[in-house]
Enzyme design. Sequence first.
Site, PDB file in Angstrom:
ATOM      1  N   LEU A 128      28.468   0.077  51.127  1.00 46.09           N
ATOM      2  CA  LEU A 128      27.061   0.442  51.284  1.00 46.09           C
ATOM      3  C   LEU A 128      26.946   1.353  52.498  1.00 46.09           C
ATOM      4  O   LEU A 128      27.601   1.119  53.519  1.00 46.09           O
ATOM      5  CB  LEU A 128      26.188  -0.804  51.498  1.00 46.09           C
ATOM      6  CG  LEU A 128      26.097  -1.814  50.350  1.00 46.09           C
ATOM      7  CD1 LEU A 128      25.240  -3.010  50.768  1.00 46.09           C
ATOM      8  CD2 LEU A 128      25.532  -1.184  49.088  1.00 46.09           C
ATOM      9  N   ASP A 129      26.105   2.387  52.400  1.00 47.38           N
ATOM     10  CA  ASP A 129      25.840   3.237  53.555  1.00 47.38           C
ATOM     11  C   ASP A 129      25.279   2.403  54.701  1.00 47.38           C
ATOM     12  O   ASP A 129      24.695   1.336  54.496  1.00 47.38           O
ATOM     13  CB  ASP A 129      24.822   4.328  53.201  1.00 47.38           C
ATOM     14  CG  ASP A 129      25.350   5.336  52.202  1.00 47.38           C
ATOM     15  OD1 ASP A 129      26.589   5.401  52.022  1.00 47.38           O
ATOM     16  OD2 ASP A 129      24.532   6.046  51.603  1.00 47.38           O
ATOM     17  N   ARG A 130      25.425   2.937  55.895  1.00 45.96           N
ATOM     18  CA  ARG A 130      24.932   2.235  57.085  1.00 45.96           C
ATOM     19  C   ARG A 130      23.472   1.830  56.941  1.00 45.96           C
ATOM     20  O   ARG A 130      23.074   0.720  57.288  1.00 45.96           O
ATOM     21  CB  ARG A 130      25.113   3.127  58.318  1.00 45.96           C
ATOM     22  CG  ARG A 130      24.587   2.519  59.606  1.00 45.96           C
ATOM     23  CD  ARG A 130      24.902   3.385  60.797  1.00 45.96           C
ATOM     24  NE  ARG A 130      24.601   2.682  62.035  1.00 45.96           N
ATOM     25  CZ  ARG A 130      25.219   2.895  63.185  1.00 45.96           C
ATOM     26  NH1 ARG A 130      26.172   3.793  63.267  1.00 45.96           N
ATOM     27  NH2 ARG A 130      24.890   2.216  64.267  1.00 45.96           N
ATOM     28  N   THR A 132      21.680   1.564  54.154  1.00 49.93           N
ATOM     29  CA  THR A 132      21.344   0.839  52.929  1.00 49.93           C
ATOM     30  C   THR A 132      21.468  -0.661  53.165  1.00 49.93           C
ATOM     31  O   THR A 132      22.443  -1.137  53.743  1.00 49.93           O
ATOM     32  CB  THR A 132      22.276   1.263  51.781  1.00 49.93           C
ATOM     33  OG1 THR A 132      22.137   2.666  51.562  1.00 49.93           O
ATOM     34  CG2 THR A 132      21.936   0.524  50.496  1.00 49.93           C
ATOM     35  N   ARG A 227      21.321   8.784  46.384  1.00 50.81           N
ATOM     36  CA  ARG A 227      20.598   9.717  47.253  1.00 50.81           C
ATOM     37  C   ARG A 227      20.717  11.154  46.753  1.00 50.81           C
ATOM     38  O   ARG A 227      19.721  11.897  46.681  1.00 50.81           O
ATOM     39  CB  ARG A 227      21.127   9.583  48.674  1.00 50.81           C
ATOM     40  CG  ARG A 227      20.970   8.181  49.247  1.00 50.81           C
ATOM     41  CD  ARG A 227      21.804   7.971  50.496  1.00 50.81           C
ATOM     42  NE  ARG A 227      21.393   8.855  51.576  1.00 50.81           N
ATOM     43  CZ  ARG A 227      22.066   8.992  52.718  1.00 50.81           C
ATOM     44  NH1 ARG A 227      23.210   8.336  52.892  1.00 50.81           N
ATOM     45  NH2 ARG A 227      21.616   9.804  53.650  1.00 50.81           N
TER      46      ARG A 227
END
Length: 298
Positions: A128-130, A132, A227
Amino acid sequence: MLDLIVSDKLSTLPLKEFLRKSGLSLTLRRRIKHNGVITRNGTPISWNEPVFDQDQITVSWPLENKIEPMPMPLAIAYEDSALLVIDKPPDIMVHPTARQDSITIANGVLHHYRESGQSCDFHPVHRLDRQTSGLLLLAKNAYIHHLLSGQGIKHVQRTYQAIVTGQPLPAAGTINAPIGRKPGSIIERMISPCGQEAVTDYQLISGVSVASLMQISLRTGRTHQIRVHFSHIGHPLLGDDLYGGATELINRQALHAGKLAFNHPITNELLTIHSPLPADMRSVLTLLGMHDPFDNGL
């Protein structure tokens, strides 16, 4: 450590072939051969010896993580001897980097393992992105990670909620557009005919003129896939300034990993794990006059 029971169909195979057919990767088998310990019913067994029906094969190998365990609060959504699911808050990285080697999910998870007496490695099945938030699936050893990675990850159903700009038309559909790196950037991605296949399914859940709450499922797992795809169709995520999203209502991309569904790699039991929308995304919905339908189990 890993315990395996020999089935009748694998009986009389040499140990090395039994391990291969049991799903241990070549890398892990090599690590075990050179540095591990294997017993059959409590007695050491050599690599070429046969195994028999109902033998218990116990395999152990040294941990490889060099990440420093650090105490931190963890929201554990699910845990057993093979798996851990963390409900990740926004603005925390999953894994250390050269610039930040502490205060990541990895540091906290390894501390949790140590404090609870578990000899486990850190093996994220997906990332997961930072910014998210939501559910992060972790395997507790390389064997479980191998079972869930590669082809296995395609059978992990990941469902996200996102608040996007405007109202996408049609209200439900599929975005199929390859994603590659943006030239000159090590972070940003873009739609590119030379990129990797990327497929995203979506459905509008609730909307007003300026924004919509979407439910999104991934068929592939490319970096920044949701995104990039929603920016590509003209509806960037709120808060996502890297891909054109407005930041007035929320200061991070409004993206939450709200559901995981998959068959347990050992028991084959269907697991379905949910995470409610975090407070910042619920606040945006309230400000825009939308309700949170996921409170009702949608």
